[in-house]
Design an enzyme around this catalytic site. Structure first.
Site, short mmCIF file in Angstrom:
data_model
loop_
_atom_site.label_atom_id
_atom_site.label_comp_id
_atom_site.label_asym_id
_atom_site.label_seq_id
_atom_site.Cartn_x
_atom_site.Cartn_y
_atom_site.Cartn_z
N SER A 66 0.81 -1.22 0.00
CA SER A 66 0.00 0.00 0.00
C SER A 66 0.84 1.26 0.00
O SER A 66 1.87 1.35 0.66
CB SER A 66 -0.88 -0.02 1.24
OG SER A 66 -1.38 1.26 1.48
N LYS A 67 0.38 2.24 -0.75
CA LYS A 67 1.09 3.51 -0.78
C LYS A 67 0.28 4.58 -0.07
O LYS A 67 0.57 5.75 -0.16
CB LYS A 67 1.38 3.93 -2.23
CG LYS A 67 2.60 3.24 -2.80
CD LYS A 67 3.53 4.22 -3.49
CE LYS A 67 4.85 3.53 -3.81
NZ LYS A 67 5.82 4.36 -4.42
#
Ligand code: GLU
Length: 495
Positions: free
Chosen positions: A256-257
């Site tokens: 996840s960013k």
């Protein structure tokens, strides 16, 4: 070769306000390779994407890198001979080099409006073609260009890419990679606001800062041929390129960013130690030959070999991070651990009676073996600080014992503990008093120690009863055992 005894690497983050764990891995590999090869490490701030810039982000970045222990030899914060190291302060440099490319006919002015480009893309999409600049301005003559500039028309500068053929690039991990010229567009080097793109600025800077090894994430492989063509357009030597492998989560998806997620700042706040984060990220795509997993930064440098970095994706396993963090917590001197835990104990230490550092240290020493992260300390040790424990009386029952039996056993424990003089109240003497009695009478330890431990902690899981009793002190221990018996009912003990 020019770079052979001049090893220079750079970590070139965009200041987004936080350091993603993937960027930490990139920074670390750069650092480790620079150290391993006896070279220098540069911190370059790539702040050309103004939209993404966040107030105070550069300072935050420098602070977190410092906390983690990655030290630089040159950079925006410490200076050096190749500065400025912040791209927004290098506009004149980019102008000089884009002018050079224009002059050598390797780049060109493009006056296409955003409306035209938008329409072009829509048409291409409708025809199921890849969206690509149609090179309308590639062959404007000098007169046309001058006229447009004079009239104040906005322009970008695009690189003149080869029209056909193959572009070969070389990655140290993957070997030769081939790209087809027809798949590459005449991409933008300088935007209409005079700001360079990453592709242009990073190549110019890497050359001028004499970077010998570019270590960056593999998301840049797609644009790698653009970089190589730029080096060739300038006639510059191409540094060695190492694209670090993609990091996937355990489910096989992309890490996840999302802001705040998987960032070093977030892990720091949760009480992960720099040693653990360094060790963990070193193993994201690299393993020493001997497969040893616990590695200090120095050991990583010692064992590191570029050839051992895997090109295939790495898996981010949070349990492994917890395991490593637990390991480094166990290894830590108690004084230091107590200091690091104190921010997580503020609630306990202010809400309960003023506790001495000695008491807090003892409490922490009991949890040191079990802790996975510093932030757990508050929850794990809460029972030491509260005045009255809250728990269900049923928890005091060991296996199939009756309430009566539990109550009696606690009564016996109470009597045994009461006899121990206050000055010899240690876990050893407590253990001796209880175990001697249980062994002499051939009683089952679980039937006494389980209720005792629950009475002292109110928990299903905790450190052992003798340790807890010692830290709580005689008075408090007896008070809690008494309270546990009241909880069960008011039957008098049958001793
Ligand atoms: N500024 C780029 C980023 O933050 C750096 C990529 C590179 O290392 O060249 O992703």
């Amino acid at each position: 070769m020019k770079y052979s005894n001049n090893i220079r690497l750079r970590f070139a983050p965009s200041p987004t306000g936080f350091l993603h764990i993937g960027s930490l891995r990139t920074a670390l590999f750069n650092y480790v390779i620079a150290k391993k090869l006896g070279g220098k490490l540069i911190l370059r701030i790539e702040d050309t994407d103004q939209k993404r810039e966040v107030e105070g982000a550069t300072e935050k970045l420098i602070n977190i890198l410092d906390w983690i222990g990655i030290k630089f030899d040159e950079g925006s914060h410490i200076g050096g001979d190749f500065g400025p190291y912040t791209q927004s302060q290098r506009q004149d440099v980019y102008k000089k080099y884009s002018d050079k490319l224009l002059k050598n006919n390797k780049a060109y002015y493009c006056f296409c409006t955003s409306e035209r480009l938008q329409k072009m893309r829509e048409d291409q999409q409708a025809k199921k073609l890849a969206p690509r600049y149609d090179k309308k301005c590639r062959n404007l003559n000098e007169k046309e260009i001058n006229q447009k500039i004079k009239s104040g028309a906005k322009f970008v500068i695009r690189q003149k890419m080869p029209l056909d053929g193959e572009i070969k690039v070389f990655d140290e991990l993957r070997g030769e990679i081939k790209f087809q010229a027809k798949d590459l567009e005449d991409h933008v080097l300088i935007k209409s606001n005079n700001i360079p793109t990453y592709q242009f600025a990073s190549v110019v800077d890497d050359h001028l800062m004499e970077v010998s090894h570019v270590v960056r994430g593999d998301e840049w492989i797609a644009s790698f041929p653009k970089n190589v063509l730029l080096y060739q357009a300038f006639g510059w030597e191409i540094p060695k390129f190492i694209h670090t492998p993609l990091i996937l989560n355990k489910e096989g998806g992309k890490l996840s960013k999302r802001q705040g997620d998987v960032t070093v700042e977030n892990y720091k706040d949760q009480g992960y130690l720099p040693e653990a984060l360094i060790n963990f990220s070193a193993l994201l795509g690299w393993h020493p030959k001997d497969e040893k997993e616990i590695l200090s930064l120095n050991e990583t440098i010692e064992k590191f070999n570029i050839k051992d970095i895997r090109a295939s994706s790495a898996v981010f396993d949070p349990e492994k991070l917890d395991y490593l963090n637990g390991y480094y917590i166990r290894k830590m001197p108690l004084n230091k651990l107590t200091e690091l835990c104190s921010p997580y104990l503020i609630k306990q230490t202010t809400e309960s009676r003023q506790q001495t550092t000695e008491f807090i240290k003892k409490v922490i020493s009991l949890e040191q073996e079990r802790m996975k992260k510093l932030s757990e300390i508050g929850e794990l040790t809460e029972f030491f600080f509260v005045d009255k424990l809250q728990y269900e009386p049923e928890l005091l029952i060991w296996k199939k014992m009756s309430l009566e039996e539990v109550k009696n056993n606690l009564g016996k424990i109470y009597t045994l503990l009461e006899k121990i003089p206050k000055q010899s109240w240690t876990n050893n003497s407590i253990q001796e008093a209880i175990m001697t009695y249980l062994q002499a009478k051939e009683l089952k330890t679980g039937e006494y120690l389980w209720p005792m431990r629950v009475a002292l902690t109110g928990r299903k899981a905790s450190p052992g009863p003798f340790d807890v009793a010692e830290v709580l002190g005689k008075e408090k221990s007896l008070e809690r055992i008494d309270l546990s018996r009241n909880k069960l009912c008011n039957v008098p003990p049958q001793l």
